[in-house]
Design an enzyme around this catalytic site. Structure first.
Site, PDB file in Angstrom:
ATOM      1  N   ARG A 123      -8.580  -5.951  -3.898  1.00  0.00           N
ATOM      2  CA  ARG A 123      -7.749  -4.998  -3.169  1.00  0.00           C
ATOM      3  C   ARG A 123      -8.439  -4.689  -1.840  1.00  0.00           C
ATOM      4  O   ARG A 123      -9.598  -4.270  -1.817  1.00  0.00           O
ATOM      5  CB  ARG A 123      -7.596  -3.712  -3.974  1.00  0.00           C
ATOM      6  CG  ARG A 123      -6.828  -2.683  -3.211  1.00  0.00           C
ATOM      7  CD  ARG A 123      -6.894  -1.333  -3.873  1.00  0.00           C
ATOM      8  NE  ARG A 123      -6.164  -0.380  -3.074  1.00  0.00           N
ATOM      9  CZ  ARG A 123      -6.457   0.905  -3.014  1.00  0.00           C
ATOM     10  NH1 ARG A 123      -7.468   1.382  -3.704  1.00  0.00           N
ATOM     11  NH2 ARG A 123      -5.737   1.704  -2.275  1.00  0.00           N
TER      12      ARG A 123
ATOM     13  N   ARG B 167      -5.702  16.061   1.000  1.00  0.00           N
ATOM     14  CA  ARG B 167      -5.385  15.729   2.404  1.00  0.00           C
ATOM     15  C   ARG B 167      -4.208  16.565   2.886  1.00  0.00           C
ATOM     16  O   ARG B 167      -3.251  16.789   2.139  1.00  0.00           O
ATOM     17  CB  ARG B 167      -5.018  14.250   2.547  1.00  0.00           C
ATOM     18  CG  ARG B 167      -6.144  13.305   2.273  1.00  0.00           C
ATOM     19  CD  ARG B 167      -5.736  11.870   2.625  1.00  0.00           C
ATOM     20  NE  ARG B 167      -6.602  10.920   1.962  1.00  0.00           N
ATOM     21  CZ  ARG B 167      -6.189   9.942   1.166  1.00  0.00           C
ATOM     22  NH1 ARG B 167      -4.898   9.756   0.932  1.00  0.00           N
ATOM     23  NH2 ARG B 167      -7.059   9.140   0.605  1.00  0.00           N
TER      24      ARG B 167
ATOM     25  N   ASN C 182     -11.382  -3.662  -7.320  1.00  0.00           N
ATOM     26  CA  ASN C 182     -11.034  -2.615  -6.347  1.00  0.00           C
ATOM     27  C   ASN C 182     -12.336  -1.899  -6.005  1.00  0.00           C
ATOM     28  O   ASN C 182     -12.825  -1.072  -6.772  1.00  0.00           O
ATOM     29  CB  ASN C 182     -10.019  -1.662  -6.990  1.00  0.00           C
ATOM     30  CG  ASN C 182      -9.571  -0.582  -6.039  1.00  0.00           C
ATOM     31  OD1 ASN C 182     -10.114  -0.439  -4.939  1.00  0.00           O
ATOM     32  ND2 ASN C 182      -8.590   0.193  -6.455  1.00  0.00           N
TER      33      ASN C 182
ATOM     34  N   GLU D  59      -0.796  -1.438  -9.940  1.00  0.00           N
ATOM     35  CA  GLU D  59      -1.317  -2.150  -8.769  1.00  0.00           C
ATOM     36  C   GLU D  59      -2.195  -3.334  -9.179  1.00  0.00           C
ATOM     37  O   GLU D  59      -2.171  -4.374  -8.531  1.00  0.00           O
ATOM     38  CB  GLU D  59      -2.102  -1.171  -7.881  1.00  0.00           C
ATOM     39  CG  GLU D  59      -1.178  -0.178  -7.205  1.00  0.00           C
ATOM     40  CD  GLU D  59      -1.890   0.988  -6.543  1.00  0.00           C
ATOM     41  OE1 GLU D  59      -2.224   1.951  -7.256  1.00  0.00           O
ATOM     42  OE2 GLU D  59      -2.104   0.942  -5.331  1.00  0.00           O
TER      43      GLU D  59
END
Ligand code: AMP
Length: 397
Positions: free
Chosen positions: A90, A240, A7, A384
Site C-alpha cells: 500500500r 483531524r 501496509n 483494502e
C-alpha cells in the site's frame, strides 16, 4: 497465488497473507513500535492470536520477523518463503504519476520518491517497506497500490484549488484524495448489491473511520472526493479538523504563540471529534456513550460530524446529477447504526428513508433504507487488503 499484503507506516507494519484464488486470509498480523522496542502479533487463520515483544530496531528486522512468523514450523502458515508468489504494497501518495496499480521497478521507486514531499510522513515509510521486502525476497515480484490512484479520474473543476495556477503548474498543488482502494472496492461492491452494472450506477461512498472521506463515483469513475492535497481536508475526523478557513492556522499561531508545525499538529492530532468533545475521545463508541448520557461535548462532536457528512452527501448528489446509492463503510460506517441514523435523518430532502431495524446491522453487507427510499443506502464492509491482493495477483500473473 499466495499474496503478501504490506501496509508500512513509520513505526508500524500491518501484513496479511491472502490466497488470491479463494480470497481467504491465510494469516495476518501487525508489527508495532519499530525503531522503539518492538511488538509483533500474528494470527494464523482459524487459530489464536500470538503476541510477543521482540526487538525491532528497523523495518528490515520487522520484515524478517514477519517472514519468520509466516514460516514458523509450529504456528506458521507456509513451509518456506518460496510459497509467497508476490507482495502488494500500500502506497499512500502516487501524485499524478499513478492512475492505477503498477509492478514495482526502479523507475516506479524513483517516481514514488519524487512525490514524497506530498506525503512526507507516509511515502518514505512505504518505500522503506518496499526496500526491506526486496532485500529479503529479491526475486519475488512486488506491486504498488496507491491510495490516490482511484481519484485520478476527477475532472479539473473538482481537483483544482482556487489558487494562482502557477502553484499547480510548479508544484502540482491540487486535490488528490485518499482511501482510494476502499472507495474503489466499496463502489464496485455496492453496484453488485444494487443489481446494476458498475459502469451504469452513480454512488456516494462514505468511508467513515478514524480517518474519513467521501467520494462521488459516476459510472465506475471517481468524480469528486473530500480529502485534498493531504488527508486533512474534508470531513471532521477522529483527530483531524477537516475543512477549516485556512486563516485559522495563522490566527492560532499568533494567539497561542505556536510555530506552523505546532499549529498543523493541532489540526491533525488534537482536533476533529476528539477536540470538539473536549478531549473526551476520538472513538465513536465513547462518543455515543457520552451522547446518550447527555454529555455536551460528545453531543457537539457527533452533531458536527454527522452534519458535515450529510452536507457532503448533499453536494455530491448534485455533482452526480442524482445518486442511485449511498454506501457506508470503515470502522464507524460499518459498525455504528447510531451515526448512520443521525446522518440519514438529515437527508429527508433527498427522499431517503431509513429502515431502522435493518440499520441495527454491524459489519455486514445490508441495505438499510426502506424499499421506497429514493436513494438506496447500504452498509458495505471495506477490505483494502483484499483489493491490494486482487490488484497484485492480476498484475503479476
Ligand atoms: P477505522 O479507521 O476504519 O479502523 O475505524 C476506527 C474507528 O471506528 C474507531 O476509532 C471507532 O471510532 C470506530 N468504531 C469501531 N467499532 C465501532 C463500533 N462498534 N461502534 C462505533 N464506532 C466504532
Amino acid at each position: 497465488m499466495k499474496i503478501l499484503v504490506i501496509n508500512c507506516g513509520s513505526s508500524s507494519l500491518k501484513f496479511q497473507l491472502i490466497d488470491s484464488e479463494t480470497e481467504a486470509v491465510i494469516g495476518k498480523g501487525l508489527c508495532e513500535r519499530i525503531g522503539i522496542d518492538g511488538r509483533l502479533n500474528f494470527t494464523p487463520a482459524g487459530k489464536d492470536k500470538i503476541e510477543r515483544e521482540v526487538a525491532m530496531p528497523d523495518h528490515n528486522e520487522a520484515i524478517r520477523l514477519v517472514i519468520e512468523a509466516l514460516t514458523d514450523a509450529e504456528t506458521g502458515v507456509v513451509k518456506t518463503l518460496d510459497e509467497i508468489d508476490a507482495v502488494g504494497h500500500r502506497i499512500v501518495h502516487g501524485g499524478e504519476n499513478f492512475t492505477k496499480s503498477v509492478v514495482i521497478t526502479d523507475e516506479v521507486i524513483k517516481a514514488i520518491e519524487d512525490v514524497s514531499d506530498l506525503a512526507p510522513l507516509h511515502n518514505p515509510a512505504n518505500l522503506i517497506g518496499i526496500r526491506a521486502c526486496q532485500k529479503i525476497m529479491p526475486s519475488v515480484p512486488m506491486v504498488a497500490v496507491f491510495d490516490t490512484a482511484f481519484h485520478q479520474t476527477m475532472p479539473e473543476e473538482a481537483y483544482i484549488y482556487g489558487l494562482p495556477i502557477e502553484y499547480y503548474n510548479k508544484y502540482k498543488i491540487r486535490r488528490y484524495g485518499f482511501h482510494g482502494t476502499s472507495h474503489a472496492f466499496v463502489s464496485e461492491r455496492v453496484a453488485e448489491l444494487a443489481g446494476k452494472p458498475y459502469d451504469q450506477i452513480k454512488s456516494i461512498v462514505c468511508h467513515l473511520g478514524n480517518g474519513a472521506s467521501i467520494s462521488a463515483v459516476c459510472n465506475g469513475k471517481c468524480i469528486d472526493t473530500s480529502m485534498g492535497l493531504t488527508p486533512l481536508e474534508g470531513l471532521i475526523m477522529g483527530t483531524r479538523s477537516g475543512d477549516v478557513d485556512p486563516s485559522v492556522i495563522n490566527f492560532i499561531e499568533q494567539k497561542e504563540n505556536l510555530t506552523t508545525e505546532e499549529a498543523m499538529n493541532v489540526l491533525n492530532k488534537k482536533s476533529g471529534v476528539y477536540g470538539l468533545s473536549g478531549d473526551v475521545s476520538s472513538d465513536f463508541r465513547d462518543l455515543e456513550a457520552g451522547y446518550r448520557k447527555g454529555d455536551e461535548g460528545c453531543k457537539r462532536a457527533v452533531d458536527a460530524f454527522t452534519y458535515r457528512v450529510a452536507k457532503y452527501i448533499g453536494s455530491y448528489n448534485v455533482a452526480l446529477g442524482g445518486a442511485d446509492v449511498i454506501a457506508f463503510t470503515a470502522g464507524v460506517g460499518e459498525n455504528s447504526g447510531f451515526v448512520r441514523k443521525l446522518v440519514i435523518d438529515r437527508l429527508g430532502a433527498l427522499g431517503i428513508t431509513l429502515d431502522e431495524k435493518a440499520n441495527e446491522v454491524r459489519g455486514e453487507e445490508k441495505m438499510i433504507s426502506t424499499a421506497d427510499s429514493k436513494i438506496k443506502v447500504f452498509v458495505v464492509p471495506t477490505n483494502e487488503e483484499l483489493a491490494i491482493a486482487r490488484d497484485t495477483a492480476a498484475l503479476v500473473k
